[in-house]
Design an enzyme around this catalytic site. Sequence first.
Site, PDB file in Angstrom:
ATOM      1  N   TRP A 102       0.832  -1.207   0.000  1.00 42.00           N
ATOM      2  CA  TRP A 102       0.000   0.000   0.000  1.00 42.00           C
ATOM      3  C   TRP A 102       0.859   1.247   0.000  1.00 42.00           C
ATOM      4  O   TRP A 102       0.521   2.245  -0.661  1.00 42.00           O
ATOM      5  CB  TRP A 102      -1.010  -0.021   1.139  1.00 42.00           C
ATOM      6  CG  TRP A 102      -2.034  -1.079   0.911  1.00 42.00           C
ATOM      7  CD1 TRP A 102      -2.240  -2.201   1.644  1.00 42.00           C
ATOM      8  CD2 TRP A 102      -2.954  -1.163  -0.190  1.00 42.00           C
ATOM      9  NE1 TRP A 102      -3.231  -2.963   1.083  1.00 42.00           N
ATOM     10  CE2 TRP A 102      -3.686  -2.361  -0.045  1.00 42.00           C
ATOM     11  CE3 TRP A 102      -3.226  -0.345  -1.298  1.00 42.00           C
ATOM     12  CZ2 TRP A 102      -4.680  -2.754  -0.952  1.00 42.00           C
ATOM     13  CZ3 TRP A 102      -4.219  -0.736  -2.197  1.00 42.00           C
ATOM     14  CH2 TRP A 102      -4.924  -1.927  -2.016  1.00 42.00           C
ATOM     15  N   ASP A 173      -2.243   6.678   6.111  1.00 40.32           N
ATOM     16  CA  ASP A 173      -3.274   5.792   5.594  1.00 40.32           C
ATOM     17  C   ASP A 173      -3.625   4.823   6.721  1.00 40.32           C
ATOM     18  O   ASP A 173      -2.821   3.979   7.096  1.00 40.32           O
ATOM     19  CB  ASP A 173      -2.729   5.034   4.373  1.00 40.32           C
ATOM     20  CG  ASP A 173      -3.731   4.035   3.798  1.00 40.32           C
ATOM     21  OD1 ASP A 173      -4.766   3.790   4.430  1.00 40.32           O
ATOM     22  OD2 ASP A 173      -3.452   3.495   2.700  1.00 40.32           O
ATOM     23  N   LYS A 197     -12.836  -1.862   5.779  1.00 40.29           N
ATOM     24  CA  LYS A 197     -12.089  -2.762   6.653  1.00 40.29           C
ATOM     25  C   LYS A 197     -12.594  -2.668   8.093  1.00 40.29           C
ATOM     26  O   LYS A 197     -13.128  -3.619   8.614  1.00 40.29           O
ATOM     27  CB  LYS A 197     -10.600  -2.439   6.604  1.00 40.29           C
ATOM     28  CG  LYS A 197      -9.895  -3.137   5.437  1.00 40.29           C
ATOM     29  CD  LYS A 197      -9.495  -2.272   4.344  1.00 40.29           C
ATOM     30  CE  LYS A 197      -8.964  -3.035   3.150  1.00 40.29           C
ATOM     31  NZ  LYS A 197      -8.114  -2.174   2.342  1.00 40.29           N
TER      32      LYS A 197
HETATM   33  C1  LIG Z   1      -7.531  -1.660   1.324  1.00 37.44           C
HETATM   34  C2  LIG Z   1      -6.478  -0.633   1.459  1.00 37.44           C
HETATM   35  C3  LIG Z   1      -6.332   0.397   0.506  1.00 37.44           C
HETATM   36  C4  LIG Z   1      -7.188   0.478  -0.736  1.00 37.44           C
HETATM   37  O1  LIG Z   1      -8.466   0.870  -0.449  1.00 37.44           O
HETATM   38  P1  LIG Z   1      -9.552   1.128  -1.610  1.00 37.44           P
HETATM   39  O2  LIG Z   1     -10.717   1.594  -0.836  1.00 37.44           O
HETATM   40  O3  LIG Z   1      -9.766  -0.181  -2.315  1.00 37.44           O
HETATM   41  O4  LIG Z   1      -9.010   2.170  -2.526  1.00 37.44           O
HETATM   42  C5  LIG Z   1      -5.348   1.331   0.718  1.00 37.44           C
HETATM   43  N1  LIG Z   1      -4.558   1.296   1.809  1.00 37.44           N
HETATM   44  C6  LIG Z   1      -4.668   0.326   2.737  1.00 37.44           C
HETATM   45  C7  LIG Z   1      -3.764   0.335   3.932  1.00 37.44           C
HETATM   46  C8  LIG Z   1      -5.632  -0.657   2.594  1.00 37.44           C
HETATM   47  O5  LIG Z   1      -5.756  -1.620   3.518  1.00 37.44           O
END
Ligand SMILES: *Cc1c(COP(=O)(O)O)cnc(C)c1O
Length: 361
Positions: A102, A173, A197
């Site tokens: 990521w 993030d 998540k």
């Molecule tokens: C799942 C995830 C993403 C991507 O998320 P989307 O909503 O599919 O764009 C980005 N960063 C992390 C840490 C993730 O777990």
Amino acid sequence: MTRKYNFSAGPATLPLDVLKQAQAEMLDWNGTGVSVMEMSHRSKEFIEIAATAEFDLRELMAIPNNYKVLFLQGGAHSQFAAIPLNLLRGKKTADYLDTGIWSRKAITEASRYCNVNIVSSSAESNFKTIEAVSDWHTNSDAAYLHYVYNETIGGLELSQEPQISNAVPLVADMSSTILSRPIDVSKYAMIYAGAQKNIGPAGLTIVIVREDLLGDTVESTPTMLDYAVHAETGSMYNTPATYAWYLSGLVFKWIKKQGGLAAMAEINQRKSQKLYNLIDVSGFYNNDVDKQFRSWMNIPFNLPAESMNELFLNEATKNNLVALKGHKSVGGMRASIYNAMPEEGVDALLKMMTDFEQDYG
Ligand SMILES: *Cc1c(COP(=O)(O)O)cnc(C)c1O
């Protein structure tokens, strides 16, 4: 009907109480005779739902008043572009920490808009550890420092906010870790997370951003990626993801009922510790992430041979434990144990893993 214990990394399991409430309210929200899905986002009913969700999130995370909370679409992926466009603010360089897949996606996207300075990369350790902050190569002229709090695929987590002496704005993030524990929001310029998540259904992305950083975007910034526009319009510049917003609001209330983020942290730490203990003691299962950087939320582990994976997954399914297959880039297994995974689900997994080791170890 049998509800399974769903270890999916995302979209992920939701609290059963929340799903039941949504089910009960599905056809008629609060005596209005319509579903939340069918309401105008401009109606006073929906505006109340939206404002309540924001209020509860602010209270849960103790978000200071000088931060905007935005309820956006486009996932964390959109933020990978929106971050440089909004936060460069005349600068040409941004610092990025590379701890996994990521991080790299964020870096690749940011490279379209600025010079990316990688302060440190976990690649040398095959993404099993993170270099000490004192050894990072930060750039004093960087517009901000971006990092991924929890690498969802590798299970590598940086749970201490990096203390950077030059006080560059910190951007994180938190897609797979937000609401798993208390966070000092004031340490960050911006926090973002896809909802699917640890918050609610897919389709919603939360952005928490300090308001003094808004309004100085790169000239060509698409309107939909401009935080100032979303802040001014209460995240209703266009039609927001109304149902996901509503459902996330129910999850916020559910977390409050569990005792808030301090209580969640205690449960999450205990759940993850149980699983790591079993893995470490067994000599059969393996997780070789540096112990101080192990994720509370996503626990990858390997069996003695990749050829045993299918057998393991079949046994798991027989025990109502699903979605344990690891990400294709790393193989093995991965148990995602977000807030909504009950401790009994983890206990059921532990039992199944113990039995499996006895039978095949
Ligand atoms: C799942 C995830 C993403 C991507 O998320 P989307 O909503 O599919 O764009 C980005 N960063 C992390 C840490 C993730 O777990």
